[in-house]
Design an enzyme around this catalytic site. Sequence first.
Site: not given
Lengths: 276, 276
Positions: B146, B222, B254
Amino acid sequence: MQTVSENACFGGVQGVYSHASEACGCDMTFGLYLPPAAKDGPVPVLWYLSGLTCTHENAMTKAAAQGFAAEAGMAVVFPDTSPRGADVADDDAYDLGKGAGFYVNATQEPWAPHFRMWDYVSTELPALLGTEFAVDLGRQAITGHSMGGHGALTLAMAHPGRFASVSAFAPIANPMQSDWGRKQLSAYLGDDESTWAKHDATVQMEAVGFDGPLLVDQGGSDQFLYLLKPEALAQAMAARRQDGVFRMQKGYDHSYFFVATFIPDHIAFHANALGL
Amino acid sequence: MQTVSENACFGGVQGVYSHASEACGCDMTFGLYLPPAAKDGPVPVLWYLSGLTCTHENAMTKAAAQGFAAEAGMAVVFPDTSPRGADVADDDAYDLGKGAGFYVNATQEPWAPHFRMWDYVSTELPALLGTEFAVDLGRQAITGHSMGGHGALTLAMAHPGRFASVSAFAPIANPMQSDWGRKQLSAYLGDDESTWAKHDATVQMEAVGFDGPLLVDQGGSDQFLYLLKPEALAQAMAARRQDGVFRMQKGYDHSYFFVATFIPDHIAFHANALGL
């Protein structure tokens, strides 16, 4: 039953579910990992019982079991360690009350109304899994860490024929002789120690043993060795000629880094016993 | 440097250390996994940069990297994601201030005095690792999740020759076009967008690319896809003919369950690039 969350994981699903538990008289939450093979039909299930202060979540996020379970084709269920909720009795100490159910059915106040983890893990939750998920209750195995290792060993020996194999990571091995045990068994079960014996893995190893293979890993640098008393269980296993392996792992402590290191071996051990 | 903790793990050591950081003007904490091979001499090192809200600890306990790093013979370092401490500026939002350093050197108030994660990760911490541990700074690779994927990609492209390989899990791929980016780059670097370009992986892919192999995994389910903008990076990678693989992983979200699922592939990818 409610779905709390479901995350894709190693081709399968790591789920978290909650349900109203009759045994515990409160809502209970558990984790269940279903491997990719569960899409094709019921798969064997490995129980993972957690230790003091844990919820269903610790092992689910830290033990790194899912990849190996996916490869083996087995489900892994992660129950909570005690009843929960505002009206459930608790204690200021970390090792009594919430997070410290010790896998017994309490008979003493204030614990008796909710602290029935023995029934919850051995009867109610298996039935729910069999109804709601693609798990084959004819093929079960059980493991656990610390207080959960205690639970795994005592449940396995009390239910001959149910579990193909049992293993434990740093189990509380002889609670009747430990401050991790006497305090809790006394509080939950009262002062008659004859009611405690069912909940002492060493005593049960001496009395009945386990009707399948057994694997125990214990860290040689575990900060709680004096409370766990692995030597008592090792002695009892050898004296009974128990089909099993007791491994003292030099340098390892009580943490999930220890569990994660040896979880591949434990999954492979159970997979073999389950015929996977 | 102080040792916060050291746990045996897969035959090596999972350590946590703290030190006074000159770059950040505060004490900083990091995790470092040293594999068994480090006992025999310096080993290659993989950087794992974490995402929003994380500390050094999340990936260390949830990504399940250590077993594969042990097998490959590489160290893994887990830096924190921002400066810390009572006198460090913060914001009520989870995506600005502490836990959200974005791997930049802030030039704007109130962030400039401490938010210098670019220098910390690219200069100060490598030097410390080289001095204190058996790691070979001539053999480095980098990955992240991320915001950490953003950091890994931008740091790798800005330091040609340093990293043998770069990979990312669900990176913030085009922050100059995202609410995960414009807000932070504006706050930390000011309104002159020419200063932002160095910190946008897609812009850097278009401008310079990476001088080695690149691997990106992105979950197809996600929940943050609209903020991550993987399509921009995928387009830029293909347009540049970047040596690399972009994988859209159907059904994954995610979470760390996604990271843990694909960490074996990423470790193997970096091990290959590092000649292990």
